[in-house]
Design a protein around this motif. Structure first.
Motif, PDB file in Angstrom:
ATOM      1  N   ALA A 107       0.831  -1.212   0.000  1.00 29.00           N
ATOM      2  CA  ALA A 107       0.000   0.000   0.000  1.00 29.00           C
ATOM      3  C   ALA A 107       0.861   1.256   0.000  1.00 29.00           C
ATOM      4  O   ALA A 107       1.854   1.342   0.719  1.00 29.00           O
ATOM      5  N   ASN A 108       0.475   2.214  -0.803  1.00 31.36           N
ATOM      6  CA  ASN A 108       1.145   3.503  -0.821  1.00 31.36           C
ATOM      7  C   ASN A 108       0.777   4.236   0.469  1.00 31.36           C
ATOM      8  O   ASN A 108      -0.395   4.368   0.793  1.00 31.36           O
ATOM      9  N   GLU A 109       1.760   4.712   1.185  1.00 29.82           N
ATOM     10  CA  GLU A 109       1.535   5.336   2.483  1.00 29.82           C
ATOM     11  C   GLU A 109       1.497   6.854   2.417  1.00 29.82           C
ATOM     12  O   GLU A 109       1.467   7.527   3.442  1.00 29.82           O
ATOM     13  N   LYS A 110       1.457   7.372   1.198  1.00 30.85           N
ATOM     14  CA  LYS A 110       1.365   8.817   1.009  1.00 30.85           C
ATOM     15  C   LYS A 110       0.068   9.330   1.643  1.00 30.85           C
ATOM     16  O   LYS A 110      -0.981   8.718   1.510  1.00 30.85           O
ATOM     17  N   ASN A 111       0.137  10.425   2.335  1.00 30.00           N
ATOM     18  CA  ASN A 111      -1.012  11.097   2.955  1.00 30.00           C
ATOM     19  C   ASN A 111      -1.698  10.279   4.048  1.00 30.00           C
ATOM     20  O   ASN A 111      -2.858  10.526   4.369  1.00 30.00           O
ATOM     21  N   ILE A 112      -0.979   9.333   4.645  1.00 28.27           N
ATOM     22  CA  ILE A 112      -1.583   8.544   5.722  1.00 28.27           C
ATOM     23  C   ILE A 112      -1.922   9.427   6.923  1.00 28.27           C
ATOM     24  O   ILE A 112      -2.850   9.120   7.678  1.00 28.27           O
ATOM     25  N   ASP A 113      -1.235  10.554   7.060  1.00 28.71           N
ATOM     26  CA  ASP A 113      -1.570  11.497   8.132  1.00 28.71           C
ATOM     27  C   ASP A 113      -2.986  12.037   7.952  1.00 28.71           C
ATOM     28  O   ASP A 113      -3.684  12.292   8.933  1.00 28.71           O
ATOM     29  N   ARG A 114      -3.426  12.176   6.713  1.00 30.79           N
ATOM     30  CA  ARG A 114      -4.801  12.622   6.464  1.00 30.79           C
ATOM     31  C   ARG A 114      -5.802  11.558   6.907  1.00 30.79           C
ATOM     32  O   ARG A 114      -6.854  11.887   7.454  1.00 30.79           O
ATOM     33  N   ILE A 115      -5.464  10.292   6.680  1.00 29.18           N
ATOM     34  CA  ILE A 115      -6.338   9.196   7.123  1.00 29.18           C
ATOM     35  C   ILE A 115      -6.437   9.205   8.643  1.00 29.18           C
ATOM     36  O   ILE A 115      -7.524   9.068   9.203  1.00 29.18           O
ATOM     37  N   LYS A 116      -5.302   9.370   9.301  1.00 26.23           N
ATOM     38  CA  LYS A 116      -5.309   9.419  10.767  1.00 26.23           C
ATOM     39  C   LYS A 116      -6.204  10.545  11.258  1.00 26.23           C
ATOM     40  O   LYS A 116      -7.002  10.365  12.180  1.00 26.23           O
ATOM     41  N   ASN A 117      -6.075  11.713  10.648  1.00 23.64           N
ATOM     42  CA  ASN A 117      -6.882  12.862  11.044  1.00 23.64           C
ATOM     43  C   ASN A 117      -8.370  12.579  10.812  1.00 23.64           C
ATOM     44  O   ASN A 117      -9.202  12.861  11.681  1.00 23.64           O
ATOM     45  N   LEU A 118      -8.716  12.033   9.650  1.00 23.04           N
ATOM     46  CA  LEU A 118     -10.115  11.730   9.358  1.00 23.04           C
ATOM     47  C   LEU A 118     -10.678  10.685  10.319  1.00 23.04           C
ATOM     48  O   LEU A 118     -11.827  10.790  10.755  1.00 23.04           O
ATOM     49  N   ALA A 119      -9.878   9.690  10.654  1.00 17.78           N
ATOM     50  CA  ALA A 119     -10.329   8.630  11.562  1.00 17.78           C
ATOM     51  C   ALA A 119     -10.602   9.192  12.959  1.00 17.78           C
ATOM     52  O   ALA A 119     -11.627   8.878  13.570  1.00 17.78           O
ATOM     53  N   VAL A 120      -9.705  10.024  13.463  1.00 22.76           N
ATOM     54  CA  VAL A 120      -9.887  10.628  14.788  1.00 22.76           C
ATOM     55  C   VAL A 120     -11.092  11.566  14.780  1.00 22.76           C
ATOM     56  O   VAL A 120     -11.934  11.521  15.684  1.00 22.76           O
ATOM     57  N   LEU A 121     -11.186  12.400  13.767  1.00 23.80           N
ATOM     58  CA  LEU A 121     -12.306  13.328  13.662  1.00 23.80           C
ATOM     59  C   LEU A 121     -13.629  12.573  13.551  1.00 23.80           C
ATOM     60  O   LEU A 121     -14.620  12.937  14.189  1.00 23.80           O
TER      61      LEU A 121
END
Length: 114
Positions: A18-32
């Protein structure tokens, strides 16, 4: 998935490639999502051991379910990709290149992506 309201599904065909680009955005969306009571699922084609290693490595706590790799590729052409549903109807799909950074729910209960 027959959830009422909004639901995010993050599709990963293979956690090992899996491409891990922008995984910080996924983390943010998951927490939000969690703070706002919105479901956020990971649909993955790997076994539980590989999936757990991936989640631990990225410090993610997500409800996961396993799907067939062909079904995953049919639903989401990128590895990984994000889908947004509203009352089980697809509202949007994004590759790892262009995940939303955030969102808010307006007074009409409509999600505004940022």
């Amino acid at each position: 998935i027959r959830e009422k309201g909004y639901t995010f599904i993050w599709f990963i065909k293979d956690v090992n490639t899996a491409n891990e680009k922008n995984i910080d955005r996924i983390k943010n969306l998951a927490v939000l999502s969690e703070t706002m009571g919105i479901k956020f699922y990971l649909a993955v084609s790997n076994n539980q051991e590989d999936t757990d290693k991936f989640l631990i490595r990225h410090k993610l706590e997500l409800y996961t379910f396993t799907i067939d790799a062909t079904v995953c590729k049919t639903l989401m052409r990128t590895n990984p990709g994000l889908m947004l549903l509203h009352n089980s109807i697809v509202q949007g799909k994004w590759s790892y290149n262009d995940y939303p950074k955030s969102f808010e729910i307006n007074s009409n209960q409509k999600m505004i992506l940022k």
